[in-house]
Design a protein around this motif. Structure first.
Motif, mmCIF file in Angstrom:
data_model
loop_
_atom_site.group_PDB
_atom_site.id
_atom_site.type_symbol
_atom_site.label_atom_id
_atom_site.label_comp_id
_atom_site.label_asym_id
_atom_site.label_seq_id
_atom_site.Cartn_x
_atom_site.Cartn_y
_atom_site.Cartn_z
ATOM 1 N N THR A 25 0.835 -1.201 0.000
ATOM 2 C CA THR A 25 0.000 0.000 0.000
ATOM 3 C C THR A 25 0.870 1.250 0.000
ATOM 4 O OG1 THR A 25 -1.761 -1.173 1.172
ATOM 5 C CG2 THR A 25 -1.826 1.240 1.227
ATOM 6 N N LEU A 48 1.139 4.329 -2.777
ATOM 7 C CA LEU A 48 0.894 5.723 -2.386
ATOM 8 C C LEU A 48 2.124 6.598 -2.570
ATOM 9 C CD1 LEU A 48 -1.282 5.042 0.778
ATOM 10 C CD2 LEU A 48 -2.062 5.962 -1.428
ATOM 11 N N THR A 70 2.843 11.737 1.433
ATOM 12 C CA THR A 70 2.052 10.585 1.874
ATOM 13 C C THR A 70 2.205 10.432 3.383
ATOM 14 O OG1 THR A 70 2.389 9.455 -0.231
ATOM 15 C CG2 THR A 70 1.687 8.102 1.629
ATOM 16 N N GLU A 92 -5.880 3.683 3.591
ATOM 17 C CA GLU A 92 -5.880 2.895 2.359
ATOM 18 C C GLU A 92 -5.659 1.405 2.623
ATOM 19 O OE1 GLU A 92 -6.089 3.778 -1.099
ATOM 20 O OE2 GLU A 92 -6.919 5.665 -0.389
ATOM 21 N N SER A 93 -4.878 1.098 3.642
ATOM 22 C CA SER A 93 -4.567 -0.308 3.919
ATOM 23 C C SER A 93 -5.607 -0.979 4.801
ATOM 24 C CB SER A 93 -3.191 -0.427 4.576
ATOM 25 O OG SER A 93 -3.223 0.130 5.884
#
Length: 183
Positions: A12, A16, A25, A33-34
């Motif tokens: 992930t 990113l 990030t 996101e993860s």
């Protein structure tokens, strides 16, 4: 073998970092996101920098293995192995996975020579140059200067492809490299 959650975090973060950059990030974005908890993240990585180092280390291992396979295939086909790296670059530039070079980008964002991220990026580039040198064949002379020139062409092609959007950058660099090899 990495733990599935740890690998998921690395994968992930890799995506990113490619999309947004290393500094831009944040850990919160990686977590969102993860779908991994902050406690799980910190179980595997004490800091964002450790996560970046893990991403870069994985990418280093992948790229070195790819370059070695590409050079070995060239050798088996009686082609100059040192030029094969440009074929690998050409495939990469034309893929959906090309976001520029993780190591060039990381060294730009972590520019201090004593930063661990910068140092890993520098070691990666030195290893690529060493692979080129090791695969120059029997030139009978000091191969290090020629390997440095070819390495410069590799990095130049990457930056050119990324900044100019020119997917033919590796082909152009390969022509220049072939001229260097013949003298």
């Amino acid at each position: 073998m990495p733990q599935p959650r740890k690998q998921h975090l690395i994968d992930t973060a890799y995506r990113l970092f490619n999309e947004h950059g290393y500094h831009a990030t944040g850990i919160d974005l990686v977590l969102a996101e993860s779908g991994v908890s902050k406690a799980t993240l910190y179980k595997y990585f004490r800091s964002k920098e450790e996560l970046i180092l893990a991403v870069l280390q994985q990418r280093h291992e992948q790229q070195i293995a790819l370059i070695q396979r590409t050079m070995e295939q060239a050798r088996e086909n009686a082609e100059p192995p040192a030029l094969a790296i440009f074929d690998a670059l050409d495939n990469w530039f034309r893929s959906e996975a090309f976001f520029g070079c993780n190591f060039i980008n990381a060294s730009a964002e972590y520019a201090q020579d004593d930063d661990a991220i910068h140092q890993l990026a520098a070691r990666h580039k030195a290893r690529v140059q060493q692979l080129i040198e090791d695969n120059l064949g029997a030139l009978g002379e000091d191969k290090a200067p020629l390997a440095a020139q070819l390495s410069l062409l590799v990095d130049g092609a990457i930056v050119y492809a990324h900044t100019r959007g020119d997917k033919n950058a590796a082909k152009l660099a390969k022509k220049m490299a072939a001229r260097l090899l013949v003298g």
